[in-house]
Write a protein that holds these residues in place. Structure first.
Motif, PDB file in Angstrom:
ATOM      1  N   SER A 239      52.602  40.168  27.832  1.00  0.00           N
ATOM      2  CA  SER A 239      53.639  40.751  28.686  1.00  0.00           C
ATOM      3  C   SER A 239      53.112  41.229  30.037  1.00  0.00           C
ATOM      4  N   ASN A 240      51.835  41.624  30.111  1.00  0.00           N
ATOM      5  CA  ASN A 240      51.300  42.121  31.383  1.00  0.00           C
ATOM      6  C   ASN A 240      50.146  41.251  31.915  1.00  0.00           C
ATOM      7  N   THR A 241      49.978  40.058  31.356  1.00  0.00           N
ATOM      8  CA  THR A 241      48.860  39.211  31.784  1.00  0.00           C
ATOM      9  C   THR A 241      48.935  38.915  33.267  1.00  0.00           C
ATOM     10  N   HIS A 242      50.133  38.627  33.774  1.00  0.00           N
ATOM     11  CA  HIS A 242      50.273  38.311  35.207  1.00  0.00           C
ATOM     12  C   HIS A 242      49.882  39.501  36.068  1.00  0.00           C
ATOM     13  N   GLU A 243      50.162  40.724  35.589  1.00  0.00           N
ATOM     14  CA  GLU A 243      49.805  41.912  36.371  1.00  0.00           C
ATOM     15  C   GLU A 243      48.296  42.121  36.399  1.00  0.00           C
ATOM     16  N   VAL A 244      47.617  41.875  35.276  1.00  0.00           N
ATOM     17  CA  VAL A 244      46.158  42.018  35.222  1.00  0.00           C
ATOM     18  C   VAL A 244      45.502  41.034  36.177  1.00  0.00           C
ATOM     19  N   ILE A 245      45.943  39.776  36.149  1.00  0.00           N
ATOM     20  CA  ILE A 245      45.340  38.759  37.024  1.00  0.00           C
ATOM     21  C   ILE A 245      45.619  39.086  38.485  1.00  0.00           C
TER      22      ILE A 245
ATOM     23  N   ASP B  11      49.506  37.953  46.193  1.00  0.00           N
ATOM     24  CA  ASP B  11      48.741  38.011  44.945  1.00  0.00           C
ATOM     25  C   ASP B  11      49.678  37.876  43.738  1.00  0.00           C
ATOM     26  N   GLU B  12      50.881  37.389  43.970  1.00  0.00           N
ATOM     27  CA  GLU B  12      51.839  37.214  42.876  1.00  0.00           C
ATOM     28  C   GLU B  12      51.331  36.155  41.905  1.00  0.00           C
ATOM     29  N   VAL B  13      51.538  36.408  40.619  1.00  0.00           N
ATOM     30  CA  VAL B  13      51.100  35.507  39.557  1.00  0.00           C
ATOM     31  C   VAL B  13      52.291  35.253  38.637  1.00  0.00           C
ATOM     32  N   PRO B  14      52.508  34.029  38.189  1.00  0.00           N
ATOM     33  CA  PRO B  14      53.634  33.776  37.278  1.00  0.00           C
ATOM     34  C   PRO B  14      53.434  34.466  35.938  1.00  0.00           C
ATOM     35  N   ARG B  15      54.534  34.704  35.237  1.00  0.00           N
ATOM     36  CA  ARG B  15      54.449  35.330  33.922  1.00  0.00           C
ATOM     37  C   ARG B  15      53.840  34.358  32.901  1.00  0.00           C
ATOM     38  N   PHE B  16      53.087  34.951  31.961  1.00  0.00           N
ATOM     39  CA  PHE B  16      52.404  34.173  30.928  1.00  0.00           C
ATOM     40  C   PHE B  16      53.106  34.372  29.589  1.00  0.00           C
ATOM     41  N   SER B  17      53.283  33.308  28.852  1.00  0.00           N
ATOM     42  CA  SER B  17      53.690  33.399  27.458  1.00  0.00           C
ATOM     43  C   SER B  17      52.429  33.607  26.619  1.00  0.00           C
ATOM     44  N   ARG B  18      52.592  33.865  25.329  1.00  0.00           N
ATOM     45  CA  ARG B  18      51.420  34.000  24.459  1.00  0.00           C
ATOM     46  C   ARG B  18      50.610  32.703  24.435  1.00  0.00           C
ATOM     47  N   ILE B  19      51.317  31.570  24.461  1.00  0.00           N
ATOM     48  CA  ILE B  19      50.609  30.291  24.445  1.00  0.00           C
ATOM     49  C   ILE B  19      49.835  30.100  25.744  1.00  0.00           C
ATOM     50  N   ALA B  20      50.472  30.432  26.880  1.00  0.00           N
ATOM     51  CA  ALA B  20      49.799  30.263  28.167  1.00  0.00           C
ATOM     52  C   ALA B  20      48.572  31.176  28.244  1.00  0.00           C
TER      53      ALA B  20
END
Length: 930
Positions: free
Chosen positions: A210-216, A254-263
């Motif tokens: 849920s927050n992977t895009h924010e971390v990256i 620095d925007e990053v697309p949202r990640f699913s669990r698979i991504a």
């Protein structure tokens, strides 16, 4: 399947539970075997194993075994009589824990844990029909990384479709470039701590992603912020420990697309690969396909091998640098001069893609510089070669971004190799901000502004000018740069396949300057731009191109304009196959042509020896003409009649709105069955396809004096009336309306009294000889073929020779890659020595032997008999004898290769045309060096 798809398939196989019974079939399926092939193997119909395994003829013998028996099982496979009888190229044994295999051709072996056998997938690529170069087998990482990144890319677009739109495509491409850099940096200590980028994402992001895009995004923002400004920018402590990278790689959004669990899982998997193994010269050209929707289906097909790139770069300038290094020996002053020269060389690729040519050029130049530093005792010295001297133009933004990134990575790898990791790390970050790869249309941009010319001079620093200038002279670069070398592999695109925009690109360059420019291949634009560049500064350029730009009508269209700029062809590599990583890919036939305005350069002509890409012959010659032959700059012009004293060759008979005169054999039988008296007017009808496939159609053939009798037959009368109507309806064609008065006739009404030699107008370049045949006198040749009526049989020997194949392939127009035969350009100009009666008798016997060998294999067709892989031995031997006899007439021995054949033919052509009177209204172009 291509290499990337195969790698993914066997990786999936290795991750599944081991099933001894199913493994052999799953393995073969991973390498592209079809379901029908596997079904036959399972049923035993095509399985030749004598050990209870799976043996595919001419391919592989696979056997699974009990635990701990792998080595013994491999030995049994090797000694198996069935392995030898089936001519298996590979043997493979596994117990699900260990894995061993051997290439029976080369003797190379693989021994590893079962889970690791995908690391060796390149070893088995020949199973999929991929004849590839050693670099792929030894650098399997690049294909594995490409496969993983592609899966990540596709998965991200599933949940973020807006990132796949034209508006967001650049952002998506930028994300991928950033990730590639981070994966490389974390495994090479650029980020302190191996795997640090991937580990940080794993630790700081939630398992549900849920927050992977924010971390990256936070990590990217940190790498774009100087350390002194991070507190004010709100960079958290866990991200603040990452280095400042800059170099425009992390600037902007620095925007990053949202990640699913698979991504997220895919991302961590990609990061877990060993990125120290990345090979930028291979990886970049493959990764660019990820960002192109229309190319993703051909993923992995963009690889350009290093040996092929060096076919361009070595003769362009690298060979000269190495020769100068050899001459310098250990002389410190001469070595210094060479190092200064190298530091000012600019390599410019105006169709750079992901930077393959630039990367290889940089690596090779760094190696030469490192040797100079070693000889001068300066091994710790920083490189004087700036990556900004390696300039490119690329139409698409993602490959342009990858090209720049590939050069950055290559620079670091070269520093590690030649100076050590400590010094490499100390000087790597922050990255430069300069942008030396331009994104745009190379045929519309001003090359001089992107890679401006600069002068060089030599200043002698010595009291005695007659001393030792080699030791004392220093190159004085009064301007910023030095020599410029232009290179690359631009898009080819024949005239019929160009878009309106691409045609307009060529028009902007050629319109008003060159006649008939619309027939040119797209790559011709790069040659003209490079030639014009050379008029402003001493430069050399070399491009890979389809061989059609040096054949047929493109020669008199393009090359006089190139030569008119003062450029000459200084080296060339004659036709060879430029293959990629797709299975069963024959590759496109290409040439490499180097042009230059620099005076005094040695001209070199390279050609494949004995059909082997590993064996290349280099000849130093006086001149290379536009046909890539060591001969004068002459353009072969069409001749209305044979200039060589041969029998005139004519077009076949044209129906000219007379389609009703032609019909199938079934219709012919029906006509004759209903009207037996029509039989004498029905003849076999041959065009190119009908002759090659031995499937003639039928036609009505009615002489004027027999027209009344023919028209008395109703079925013939109806067809003739259909022709009359069609010709009268052609209101804008006066010739057709005139022919309506004799509707039973073809436009031409020509037939031999004894026989006719038929020559197809179009035939495949893959056949080792041009198709020609002997027809009975009652057979009708249509306009889609040429005919020699009642010609002596030794004419067949000439046309069926390798000499004639080479001449037609060089001077005639091509239809795609197929030969398009021309009587005026190919037959009437074919240089033939004066033949004695004995010569003619010998050639007649050769022609008879060829025809008898064909007859021996009746009912095989020309298409069957001249298949390059299946040509019967006796027919090939008959052609060999024919070539032997004919070539001895020309030079007293067999020619060594096609290059030598062409040299002799052009020499004879020059002499033949010099003694002939030019046709009225035509100017014959000939001369010495352009």
């Amino acid at each position: 399947m291509n290499a990337v798809e195969i790698e993914q398939a066997i990786t999936d196989l290795a991750e599944q539970p081991f099933d001894p019974a199913e493994f052999p079939y799953a393995f073969l399926e991973a390498f592209g075997n079809k379901a029908t092939t596997l079904k036959r193997l399972r049923a035993g119909a095509s399985n030749k194993s004598d050990l209870g395994g799976v043996l595919q003829t001419s391919n592989i013998h696979i056997l699974t075994c009990d635990t701990g028996q792998v080595t013994q099982t491999l030995a049994a496979l090797k000694t198996s009589p069935a392995t030898a009888k089936a001519k298996a190229k590979f043997i493979l044994a596994t117990d699900g824990a260990d894995f061993e295999a051997e290439d029976l051709t080369s003797g190379e072996t693989v021994a590893c844990a079962f889970k690791d056998f995908p690391d060796h997938f390149g070893f088995f690529l020949p199973l999929a029909g991929i004849s590839t170069v050693r670099q792929i087998s030894e650098n399997a990482f690049d294909i594995r990384a490409t496969s993983r990144l592609n899966r990540l890319y596709v998965e991200l677009l599933k949940d973020n479709p807006e990132w796949g739109t034209a508006e967001r495509r650049h952002d998506m491409n930028k994300l991928m470039a950033r990730l590639i850099f981070c994966f490389f940096a974390e495994d090479t200590d650029i980020f302190i701590g191996k795997g640090r980028f991937t580990d940080t994402i794993a630790q700081m992001s939630e398992r549900d992603a849920s927050n992977t895009h924010e971390v990256i995004a936070t990590l990217f923002r940190a790498m774009n912020t100087g350390h002194e400004a991070r507190a004010a920018a709100g960079i958290p402590r866990w991200a603040a420990e990452f280095p400042y990278v800059n170099g425009a790689l992390f600037s902007g959004s620095d925007e990053v697309p949202r990640f699913s669990r698979i991504a997220r899982s895919y991302l961590l998997h990609v990061g877990g690969l060993e990125w120290t193994k990345i090979n930028p010269d291979i990886f970049g050209s493959m990764i660019q396909a990820i960002a192109e929707d229309e190319e993703r289906g051909e993923l992995g097909m963009h690889y350009t091998s290093v040996p092929n790139i060096l076919k361009v770069l070595n003769p362009l300038f690298l060979d000269d640098l190495r020769a100068k290094l050899e001459e310098a020996g250990d002389n410190p002053r001469t070595l210094l001069n060479l190092r200064k020269r190298i530091a000012r060389i600019r390599v410019f690729d105006p169709a750079c893609g992901s930077g393959n040519f630039l990367v290889i050029a940089y690596k090779e130049m760094r190696a030469i510089e490192a040797e100079i530093n070693k000889r001068r005792g300066e091994t710790d010295r920083a490189s004087d070669i700036p990556v900004t001297n390696f300039r490119g133009i690329e139409l698409r933004d993602f490959p342009a971004e990858i090209a720049r990134l590939a050069l950055v990575i290559t620079e670091y790898q070269c520093d590690v190799l030649h100076r050590g990791q400590r010094l490499a790390l100390a000087e790597f970050l922050p990255l430069r901000n300069e942008n030396w790869i331009t994104c745009g249309n190379a045929l519309r941009l001003d090359w001089l502004s992107i890679c401006p010319p600069t002068g060089t001079g030599v200043k002698v620093k010595a009291d005695d000018l007659f001393g030792s200038p080699l030791d004392q002279a220093e190159i004085d670069f009064e301007n910023e740069g030095g020599e410029t070398y232009i290179c690359g592999n631009p898009p080819y695109l024949g005239s019929k396949w160009q878009s309106a925009a691409q045609k307009a690109d060529l028009g902007a360059l050629f319109d008003g300057r060159v006649k008939n420019w619309k027939s040119l291949d797209y790559v011709a634009g790069w040659f003209l731009k490079a030639a014009d560049y050379g008029t402003h500064t001493s430069s050399s350029a070399a491009f890979v191109a389809t061989n059609s730009i040096c054949q047929g009508q493109q020669v008199p269209t393009l090359w006089p304009e190139i030569f008119g700029t003062g450029n000459t062809i200084v080296f060339a590599h004659t036709s060879f196959k430029w293959a990629n990583l797709a299975s069963h890919n024959a590759g496109v036939t290409v040439v490499i042509v180097g042009i230059s305005t620099m005076p005094g350069l040695t001209r070199r002509l390279y050609s494949i020896r004995d059909g082997s890409h590993e064996s290349v012959e280099c000849k130093h010659v006086d001149n290379i003409n536009a046909y890539l032959v060591a001969a004068l700059n002459i353009e072969v012009q069409p001749a209305a009649r044979p200039q060589n004293g041969l029998t005139p060759m004519q077009f076949g008979n044209h129906p000219y709105y007379g389609a009703a005169l032609i019909f199938s054999n079934d219709e012919a039988r029906s006509i004759v069955a209903g009207s037996p008296e029509a039989a004498r007017f029905v003849r076999p009808f041959y065009g190119s396809k009908e002759f090659i496939d031995a499937a003639p159609r039928a036609c009505l053939w009615i002489a004027d004096q027999e027209a009344e009798a023919a028209l008395a037959i109703p079925v013939i009368a109806r067809r003739v009336e259909d022709v009359a109507r069609a010709r009268r309806a052609a209101t804008k064609d006066a010739s057709a309306r005139k022919l309506a008065d004799t509707p039973w006739r073809f436009r031409e009404q020509t037939m031999g009294k004894r026989h006719a030699l038929i020559v197809p107008r179009v035939s495949s370049e893959n056949r080792p000889y041009l198709p020609i045949g002997l027809l009975e006198p009652h057979c009708v040749v249509q306009e889609k073929a040429f005919a020699l009526y009642d010609a002596p049989l030794w004419n067949l020997a000439l046309i069926a020779s390798r000499l004639h194949w080479v001449w037609i392939g060089t001077v005639c127009v091509r239809m795609r890659t197929d030969f398009s035969y021309s009587n005026t350009l190919g037959w009437n100009t074919f240089p033939v020595p004066t033949l004695t009666e004995k010569n003619k008798a010998d050639l007649t016997r050769c022609a008879e032997d060829i025809l008898l060998a064909r007859e021996h294999h009746f009912p095989a067709t020309i298409a069957d008999l001249y298949s390059p892989d299946n040509m019967p031995a006796d027919l090939r031997a008959a052609h060999d004898r024919n070539d032997e006899v004919l070539e001895r007439i020309y030079i007293g021995r067999r020619f060594k290769n096609d290059t030598e054949r062409l040299e002799k033919l052009f020499d004879l052509y020059t002499k033949m045309t010099a003694s002939a009177t030019p046709a009225k209204g035509k100017k014959r172009k000939a001369g010495g060096k352009a």
